[in-house]
Design an enzyme around this catalytic site. Structure first.
Site, PDB file in Angstrom:
ATOM      1  N   ASP A  22      -5.653   1.131  -4.408  1.00  0.00           N
ATOM      2  CA  ASP A  22      -4.197   1.151  -4.541  1.00  0.00           C
ATOM      3  C   ASP A  22      -3.633  -0.166  -5.056  1.00  0.00           C
ATOM      4  OD1 ASP A  22      -4.985  -0.124  -2.246  1.00  0.00           O
ATOM      5  OD2 ASP A  22      -3.471   0.773  -0.949  1.00  0.00           O
ATOM      6  N   HIS A  23      -4.400  -1.237  -4.938  1.00  0.00           N
ATOM      7  CA  HIS A  23      -3.927  -2.547  -5.400  1.00  0.00           C
ATOM      8  C   HIS A  23      -5.082  -3.538  -5.313  1.00  0.00           C
ATOM      9  CE1 HIS A  23      -4.018  -3.948  -1.250  1.00  0.00           C
ATOM     10  NE2 HIS A  23      -3.361  -2.846  -0.909  1.00  0.00           N
ATOM     11  N   SER A  77       0.804  -1.221   0.000  1.00  0.00           N
ATOM     12  CA  SER A  77       0.000   0.000   0.000  1.00  0.00           C
ATOM     13  C   SER A  77       0.838   1.273   0.000  1.00  0.00           C
ATOM     14  CB  SER A  77      -0.938   0.015   1.212  1.00  0.00           C
ATOM     15  OG  SER A  77      -1.940  -0.957   1.083  1.00  0.00           O
ATOM     16  N   ASP A  89      -9.266  -3.340   2.565  1.00  0.00           N
ATOM     17  CA  ASP A  89      -8.001  -4.070   2.536  1.00  0.00           C
ATOM     18  C   ASP A  89      -7.905  -5.061   3.693  1.00  0.00           C
ATOM     19  OD1 ASP A  89      -5.318  -4.436   1.372  1.00  0.00           O
ATOM     20  OD2 ASP A  89      -4.600  -3.529   3.226  1.00  0.00           O
ATOM     21  N   HIS A 134      -1.269   5.067   8.742  1.00  0.00           N
ATOM     22  CA  HIS A 134      -1.065   3.865   7.940  1.00  0.00           C
ATOM     23  C   HIS A 134      -0.537   4.247   6.567  1.00  0.00           C
ATOM     24  CE1 HIS A 134      -2.496  -0.511   8.359  1.00  0.00           C
ATOM     25  NE2 HIS A 134      -1.836  -0.173   9.457  1.00  0.00           N
ATOM     26  N   HIS A 157      -7.475  -9.040   3.241  1.00  0.00           N
ATOM     27  CA  HIS A 157      -6.345  -9.762   3.840  1.00  0.00           C
ATOM     28  C   HIS A 157      -6.844 -10.940   4.681  1.00  0.00           C
ATOM     29  CE1 HIS A 157      -2.642  -7.715   2.835  1.00  0.00           C
ATOM     30  NE2 HIS A 157      -3.176  -6.536   3.090  1.00  0.00           N
ATOM     31  N   THR A 217      -1.469   4.352   3.383  1.00  0.00           N
ATOM     32  CA  THR A 217      -2.134   5.239   2.430  1.00  0.00           C
ATOM     33  C   THR A 217      -2.283   6.653   2.964  1.00  0.00           C
ATOM     34  OG1 THR A 217      -3.265   3.333   1.463  1.00  0.00           O
ATOM     35  CG2 THR A 217      -4.159   5.508   0.963  1.00  0.00           C
ATOM     36  N   GLU A 244      -9.850   7.667   2.731  1.00  0.00           N
ATOM     37  CA  GLU A 244      -9.485   6.254   2.549  1.00  0.00           C
ATOM     38  C   GLU A 244     -10.468   5.336   3.265  1.00  0.00           C
ATOM     39  OE1 GLU A 244      -5.997   2.923   3.320  1.00  0.00           O
ATOM     40  OE2 GLU A 244      -6.450   4.467   4.822  1.00  0.00           O
TER      41      GLU A 244
END
Length: 524
Positions: free
Chosen positions: A508-509, A228, A463, A279, A467, A281, A458
């Site tokens: 972001d991914h 990230s 995310d 964090h 995960h 981002t 964000e």
């Protein structure tokens, strides 16, 4: 405790996504979906991937960066971007562009006269995650490719809008650093970046020809997948860098994120997140550090107090609202020798120093026992506006985030294979705020300071859910973020409209959710 009823999830027909998550977790059977390259087990990959990532723009379009203007059609442009030409990456037919183009789009928006720029980042939300949430919200499988429909950010047409997708690969993975000295000790890493469309596909919904390729385990080609911080740095500073970097290049040299560039031109700056304030981002919106886990120093940059990287201190942002409240950690080797025991994200001394009650610049709103979180935040926002001060908000539950919303809109997550089930008290819910609450507070506070301003929002819980390979939390996180986006668009319409406003919504991914039978998410 709200958790008391959770053991009955699997028996509740009104909560089919929770039941699906619970069953798949217990059996590790796929039952219509799985995470990772192995189609035989439900959970077999719990980190990021090299998938193409969707982007939705409002108030601007993507013509300057996609299609014939794609960096990926030019060997010379790729060499300029990476410092080398990644193997099997040049694609003369590329419609996709690069993550760094998000930075360029923001620069172009500011240069064209836009006075309000919003970067709305769903951390970890790839096309498949979006598809899952849209299916669940629609109650049907309405599309199989393209922009899609059913979520507010897919359907909103109150502004000129566009849709495209980009590559997220970093410069490299495997770079080592020294946090105490703030230097890179082994530049170049062990796996270079790149994107092979023949292996991964040329669209976000493509099925890879080699299931191992998106996670750097390809039989023919190995390219690094991003974390990230490298990805956020690309979107805010326009460069390719190593995984774990926060606004430094692959050699560890400082780069200026667009927020600081605009701040130098008189813009006000805001950052909102559902996860820790420092964090990867949100930290990459403003700070510099050789490693993303040096949390306390990243926060120092963001609130304008001296850090290792900036002993003279940066100016700090005008608005910072997020999570991390209540956590405690006596030791943290990742943060180096200057780590202060206590809250791992914000030291008590730093918080005291910025408080207006002590002569600082920030009105502080934090989770307060016995008080409703939205009330606390609204009061602080009104005070900051009335007194022309900055605004700092600090909320959350144990673990550093806001309570996880589930697909049915509740806050009652079931477990997942890599993570234990979260349990929230009534106070955990009432004393906290939502992403919508934080976003609206930031908008009000920035607008009161006057245009121009820049804001990052964000939705970081997407995310965390992915995960954990938790489809219930993942859908809930997308839907709560979509509700925040809906309220942001309403706010813009009520505050002058879109003529001078640009919003870029993206991720972001990606992760590695695979839907073999998308019908299982309809809830029928």
């Amino acid at each position: 405790m709200l958790a008391l009823a959770r053991t009955a999830h699997c028996a509740r027909p009104e909560d089919p996504i929770a039941a699906l998550q619970e069953t798949n977790t217990k059996t590790n059977q796929t039952n219509g979906l799985h995470w990772g390259p192995n189609p035989k087990t439900y959970s077999n990959w719990t980190t990021h991937s090299n998938r193409l990532i969707p982007v939705y723009t409002f108030g601007i379009n993507l013509d300057p960066v996609d299609g014939e203007n794609s960096i990926y059609r030019s060997e010379a442009k790729l060499k300029s971007l990476f410092g080398f030409v990644p193997t099997k990456t040049v694609n003369p037919q590329a419609e996709y562009f690069d993550q760094t183009d998000v930075y360029r789009l923001q620069k172009m928006a500011a240069n064209s006269g836009k006075k309000r720029i919003i970067l709305f980042v769903y951390d970890g939300m790839d096309w498949q995650t979006t598809w899952a949430a849209a299916i669940n919200k629609n109650g049907k499988v309405a599309y199989h490719e393209g922009r899609g429909t059913g979520l507010h950010f897919q359907d909103y047409r109150g502004a000129n809008t566009d849709f495209g997708y980009f590559v997220t690969t970093p410069h490299n993975s495997g770079t080592d650093v020294n946090v105490d000295r703030q230097i890179v000790t082994s530049p170049g890493g062990d796996t270079p970046g790149g994107y092979d469309p023949n292996e991964a596909g040329d669209k976000p919904w493509s099925i890879p020809t080699d299931a191992g390729y998106p996670i750097a385990k390809g039989k023919n080609t190995k390219h690094a997948f991003t974390d990230s911080s490298a990805s956020a740095t690309s979107m805010t500073s326009g460069i390719k860098t190593y995984n774990n970097a926060v606004n430094v290049d692959y050699l560890g040299r400082e780069v200026l994120p667009i927020a600081r560039q605009l701040q130098d031109q008189g813009w006000h700056i805001g950052v909102v997140t559902s996860v820790p304030i420092c964090h990867a981002t949100p930290g990459s919106a403003y700070a510099n550090n050789v490693h993303r886990y040096d949390y306390q120093d990243i926060t120092r940059d963001m609130i304008g107090v001296p850090s290792l990287f900036h002993p003279g201190a940066l100016r700090g942002v005008d608005v910072l609202i997020g999570s991390g409240w209540g956590d405690n950690k006596e030791k943290d080797g990742k943060q180096g020798e200057n780590y202060v025991p206590g809250n791992p994200y914000l030291t008590q001394a730093d918080k005291d120093s910025i408080d207006v009650a002590n002569g600082g610049k920030y009105v502080i709103a934090e989770r307060t026992p016995g008080r409703k979180g939205p009330d606390v935040l609204k009061e602080a926002t009104a005070k900051a506006i009335a007194e022309k001060k900055r605004l700092f908000g600090f909320f959350g539950v144990s673990g550093g985030h806001l309570p996880f919303q589930t697909a049915n809109g509740d806050f009652d997550p079931v477990g997942s294979r890599p993570s234990k089930m979260e349990e929230y008290t009534e106070a955990d819910i009432t004393e906290n705020v939502t992403l919508t609450d934080m976003s609206l507070a930031a908008l009000d506070a920035l607008e009161a300071k006057g245009k121009p301003w820049w804001l990052m929002i964000e939705a970081g819980d997407v995310d965390w859910a992915n995960h954990s390979n938790n489809i219930d939390n993942s859908i809930g996180a997308v839907l709560s973020g979509d509700q925040a986006f809906h309220n942001v668009t309403k706010w813009i319409e009520e505050h002058g409209g879109w003529d001078d406003t640009c919003l870029i919504l993206t991720a972001d991914h990606g992760h590695y959710l695979v839907l073999e039978d998308p019908e299982v998410l309809t809830g029928k």
